[in-house]
Scaffold this active site. Sequence first.
Site, mmCIF file in Angstrom:
data_model
loop_
_atom_site.group_PDB
_atom_site.id
_atom_site.type_symbol
_atom_site.label_atom_id
_atom_site.label_comp_id
_atom_site.label_asym_id
_atom_site.label_seq_id
_atom_site.Cartn_x
_atom_site.Cartn_y
_atom_site.Cartn_z
ATOM 1 N N GLU A 35 0.766 -1.203 0.219
ATOM 2 C CA GLU A 35 0.064 -0.142 0.050
ATOM 3 C C GLU A 35 0.954 1.268 0.061
ATOM 4 O OE1 GLU A 35 -4.252 0.613 1.365
ATOM 5 O OE2 GLU A 35 -3.769 -0.494 2.936
ATOM 6 N N TYR A 108 0.328 -7.679 -2.046
ATOM 7 C CA TYR A 108 -0.595 -6.949 -1.254
ATOM 8 C C TYR A 108 -1.932 -7.747 -1.754
ATOM 9 C CZ TYR A 108 -3.955 -3.460 0.249
ATOM 10 O OH TYR A 108 -4.961 -2.918 0.818
ATOM 11 N N ASP A 148 0.872 -8.311 2.930
ATOM 12 C CA ASP A 148 -0.408 -8.174 3.602
ATOM 13 C C ASP A 148 -1.462 -9.434 3.146
ATOM 14 O OD1 ASP A 148 -3.026 -7.628 4.530
ATOM 15 O OD2 ASP A 148 -2.735 -5.575 4.178
ATOM 16 N N ASN A 150 -4.256 -10.372 4.149
ATOM 17 C CA ASN A 150 -5.711 -10.061 4.346
ATOM 18 C C ASN A 150 -6.537 -11.239 4.931
ATOM 19 O OD1 ASN A 150 -6.691 -7.056 4.373
ATOM 20 N ND2 ASN A 150 -5.841 -7.091 2.277
ATOM 21 N N ASP A 246 -1.656 1.589 10.304
ATOM 22 C CA ASP A 246 -2.715 0.928 11.012
ATOM 23 C C ASP A 246 -2.532 -0.439 10.975
ATOM 24 O OD1 ASP A 246 -3.158 0.376 8.310
ATOM 25 O OD2 ASP A 246 -5.559 0.346 8.450
#
Length: 255
Positions: A35, A108, A148, A150, A246
């Site tokens: 990101e 990602y 990441d 997810n 975050d």
Amino acid sequence: MRIVSYNVNGIRAAIKKGLIDWLTENPIDILCIQETKASPSDIDLSIFTSLGYHVAWYPAQKKGYSGVAIFSKKKPDQIVYGNGHEMSDAEGRVIRIDLGKLTIINAYFPSGTSGEERQTYKYQWLKEFYDYIENLKKERPEILLAGDYNIAHTEIDIHDPKGNKKSSGFLPEERAWMDQFLQAGWVDSFRKIHPEQTGAYSWWSQRFPSVRLNNKGWRIDYLCATEKLSKKIIHATILPEVKHSDHCPILVDLK
């Protein structure tokens, strides 16, 4: 060799929050960022090259969205942009570097939180990506897959498994993909070193500031190695005290 994976939720924002100072004080051999939400032309790359990094960057076609980058102290023998799937490549989701026998893939994975259409695409992406890494593994047996993902794999990877059983990122189909992935010989570096550790998270919702304060998080960021490479893992950890995003950085040391 110290390798860090970090979803910075916008590299320009992370730089403003002290990312470069942190890198200066904490030497890292390879930094995999997800990101970026930027193109290389959007920032002064000398802030990274002055620290000795070679930069490999794959932005999304859409401005301010997605994007991955790898910063490596050693010059890569090869950089491969994308995984050959049109939609994934348009969104800047996968970049690969080769350093001798070692291959680093920074990915990602899509999120399905915005609705059914993206969740459907997430399942498509997972299938395409699985085939891509399994094929690559035959040619390059020492791969580290940073990113990441997810997906929170098991109940100890999420603060509220019961309350989130219907949430994207913890759906049965996503967790089954992680099962299949690990059964195919990939090794979750954090779980290799900390098989039973609870409360170890890498992402916290920004909707409620108290969430991170109270450690109500998810472990959705991973550094996974092929079986052959996993024998070189000597240390792996999560760095929740580092706060430019975050997410927080995750780390692995290879022998």
